[in-house]
Design an enzyme around this catalytic site. Sequence first.
Site, short mmCIF file in Angstrom:
data_model
loop_
_atom_site.label_atom_id
_atom_site.label_comp_id
_atom_site.label_asym_id
_atom_site.label_seq_id
_atom_site.Cartn_x
_atom_site.Cartn_y
_atom_site.Cartn_z
N TYR A 57 0.74 -1.20 0.02
CA TYR A 57 -0.11 -0.17 -0.07
C TYR A 57 0.85 1.18 0.02
O TYR A 57 1.62 1.54 0.81
CB TYR A 57 -0.98 0.02 1.05
CG TYR A 57 -1.93 -1.11 1.21
CD1 TYR A 57 -2.19 -1.72 0.43
CD2 TYR A 57 -2.56 -1.72 2.48
CE1 TYR A 57 -3.07 -2.96 0.19
CE2 TYR A 57 -3.27 -2.63 2.71
CZ TYR A 57 -3.71 -3.43 1.39
OH TYR A 57 -4.35 -4.61 1.54
N HIS A 115 0.39 -12.12 1.22
CA HIS A 115 -0.61 -11.14 0.58
C HIS A 115 -1.63 -11.98 -0.27
O HIS A 115 -2.79 -11.83 -0.25
CB HIS A 115 -0.16 -9.96 -0.12
CG HIS A 115 -1.11 -8.69 -0.20
ND1 HIS A 115 -0.45 -7.39 -0.05
CD2 HIS A 115 -2.27 -8.79 -0.25
CE1 HIS A 115 -1.46 -6.62 -0.32
NE2 HIS A 115 -2.60 -7.31 -0.22
N1 LIG Z 1 -5.64 -8.76 1.35
C1 LIG Z 1 -6.04 -8.05 0.26
O1 LIG Z 1 -5.80 -8.62 -1.00
C2 LIG Z 1 -6.83 -6.91 0.30
C3 LIG Z 1 -7.35 -6.22 -0.82
C4 LIG Z 1 -8.29 -5.10 -0.64
C5 LIG Z 1 -8.17 -4.51 0.76
N2 LIG Z 1 -7.74 -5.15 1.91
C6 LIG Z 1 -7.78 -4.43 3.08
O2 LIG Z 1 -8.92 -4.22 3.56
C7 LIG Z 1 -9.13 -2.87 3.60
C8 LIG Z 1 -10.67 -2.31 3.55
O3 LIG Z 1 -10.96 -2.84 2.06
P1 LIG Z 1 -11.11 -1.57 0.87
O4 LIG Z 1 -10.23 -0.36 1.37
O5 LIG Z 1 -10.79 -2.26 -0.31
O6 LIG Z 1 -12.45 -1.15 0.85
P2 LIG Z 1 -13.62 -0.73 2.06
O7 LIG Z 1 -13.15 -0.71 3.35
O8 LIG Z 1 -14.88 -1.53 1.50
O9 LIG Z 1 -14.11 0.69 1.31
C9 LIG Z 1 -13.25 1.77 1.53
C10 LIG Z 1 -13.81 2.97 0.64
O10 LIG Z 1 -15.13 3.30 1.26
C11 LIG Z 1 -15.30 4.45 1.74
N3 LIG Z 1 -16.13 4.56 2.98
C12 LIG Z 1 -15.51 4.05 4.30
N4 LIG Z 1 -16.46 4.32 5.12
C13 LIG Z 1 -17.34 4.93 4.55
C14 LIG Z 1 -18.92 5.11 5.08
N5 LIG Z 1 -19.07 5.08 6.18
N6 LIG Z 1 -19.79 5.55 4.12
C15 LIG Z 1 -19.23 5.89 2.83
N7 LIG Z 1 -17.93 5.62 2.38
C16 LIG Z 1 -17.10 5.09 3.24
C17 LIG Z 1 -13.66 5.20 1.79
O11 LIG Z 1 -13.45 6.56 1.65
P3 LIG Z 1 -12.81 7.39 2.72
O12 LIG Z 1 -11.57 7.06 2.84
O13 LIG Z 1 -12.93 8.71 1.73
O14 LIG Z 1 -14.06 7.56 3.77
C18 LIG Z 1 -12.91 4.31 0.55
O15 LIG Z 1 -13.16 4.80 -0.47
C19 LIG Z 1 -8.11 -2.20 2.91
O16 LIG Z 1 -8.07 -0.76 3.16
C20 LIG Z 1 -6.90 -3.09 3.20
O17 LIG Z 1 -6.48 -2.55 4.40
C21 LIG Z 1 -6.75 -6.11 1.62
#
Ligand SMILES: NC(=O)c1ccc[n+]([C@@H]2O[C@H](COP(=O)([O-])OP(=O)(O)OC[C@H]3O[C@@H](n4cnc5c(N)ncnc54)[C@H](OP(=O)(O)O)[C@@H]3O)[C@@H](O)[C@H]2O)c1
Length: 281
Positions: A57, A115
């Site tokens: 990241y 990962h």
């Molecule tokens: N292991 C893997 O391969 C893998 C893959 C993907 C993700 N991950 C991990 O999982 C975490 C979460 O997944 P993600 O970041 O992909 O997606 P997510 O948590 O489903 O969504 C994040 C997005 O939603 C927005 N958001 C957050 N809370 C909100 C709310 N209450 N209302 C409206 N919008 C909201 C955020 O914007 P703002 O920041 O502007 O609020 C951001 O754009 C990642 O950050 C990472 O640490 C791991």
Amino acid sequence: MNDPIPTITFADGTEVPSLGQGTWGMGEDAGHAKEEIDSLKAGLDLGMAMIDTAEMYGDGGAEEIVGQAIKGRRDETFIVSKVYPWNASRTGTIDACESSLERLGTDRIDLYLLHWRGNYPLTETVEAFETLKAAGKIRAWGVSNFDTDDMEELLSVPGGRNVAANQVLYNLARRGIEYDLLPWCQSRNIPIMAYSPIEQGRILHHPELIRIAKANQATPAQLALAFLLERDGVFVIPKTSTIERARENRDCISLDITDEDWEALDAAFPPPAKKTPLEML
Ligand SMILES: NC(=O)c1ccc[n+]([C@@H]2O[C@H](COP(=O)([O-])OP(=O)(O)OC[C@H]3O[C@@H](n4cnc5c(N)ncnc54)[C@H](OP(=O)(O)O)[C@@H]3O)[C@@H](O)[C@H]2O)c1
């Protein structure tokens, strides 16, 4: 503050709140560093102790942001980081971990994940993980994006049974793991970490999600998170860079959804009827 966040106990006895924080997208733009750090700190204040990051990241930038956010409060934080598959050799894993520790400004990672599967044999990566554990540089190790057959293979290699968690894509619109991987992990006391729990924001416009959320004086994001937290042994790690949304997400804990509303949600986002290969983002 509202109700405490329920905890999940890892096989080694470590108890961690089931609602944590993601960091994908952080550390990419210095202009946003302050809001990212402040939002993670607010999340910690609210009890969301698990912070999920990765060397990937922001090319290490997210780990640096986490390092800033946890300054002076390392002991109240549970840090998860991840090694790239192409670094996951016997020695490469050790080097990658050392670099992550430096960026995080700490002497240990609580949970260190592969990962996704790459070309190095699992035996090699597990051996490196166990070496890091013995040296106290990581407390536990796990995997990410492993389907059931990958998990079975992992358990068959020396030391593979020490796997502490599997982080996978899981949200209302991606329920495939409920068919086999989730029960498989639950029956072995291997927690699942649900990533992209609100499908990176894409599911929040679903009319039925909006309707049921409204009926419960909740937001769509809160309902989507509460749905995942209903499951045993599932950590949920939404990412946000705003303090307001960190609060909003934290408040999902207090929702009390009726069986009727869960059924309506099931109708709108049907559970899987057959095995589908694990999806990943
Ligand atoms: N292991 C893997 O391969 C893998 C893959 C993907 C993700 N991950 C991990 O999982 C975490 C979460 O997944 P993600 O970041 O992909 O997606 P997510 O948590 O489903 O969504 C994040 C997005 O939603 C927005 N958001 C957050 N809370 C909100 C709310 N209450 N209302 C409206 N919008 C909201 C955020 O914007 P703002 O920041 O502007 O609020 C951001 O754009 C990642 O950050 C990472 O640490 C791991």
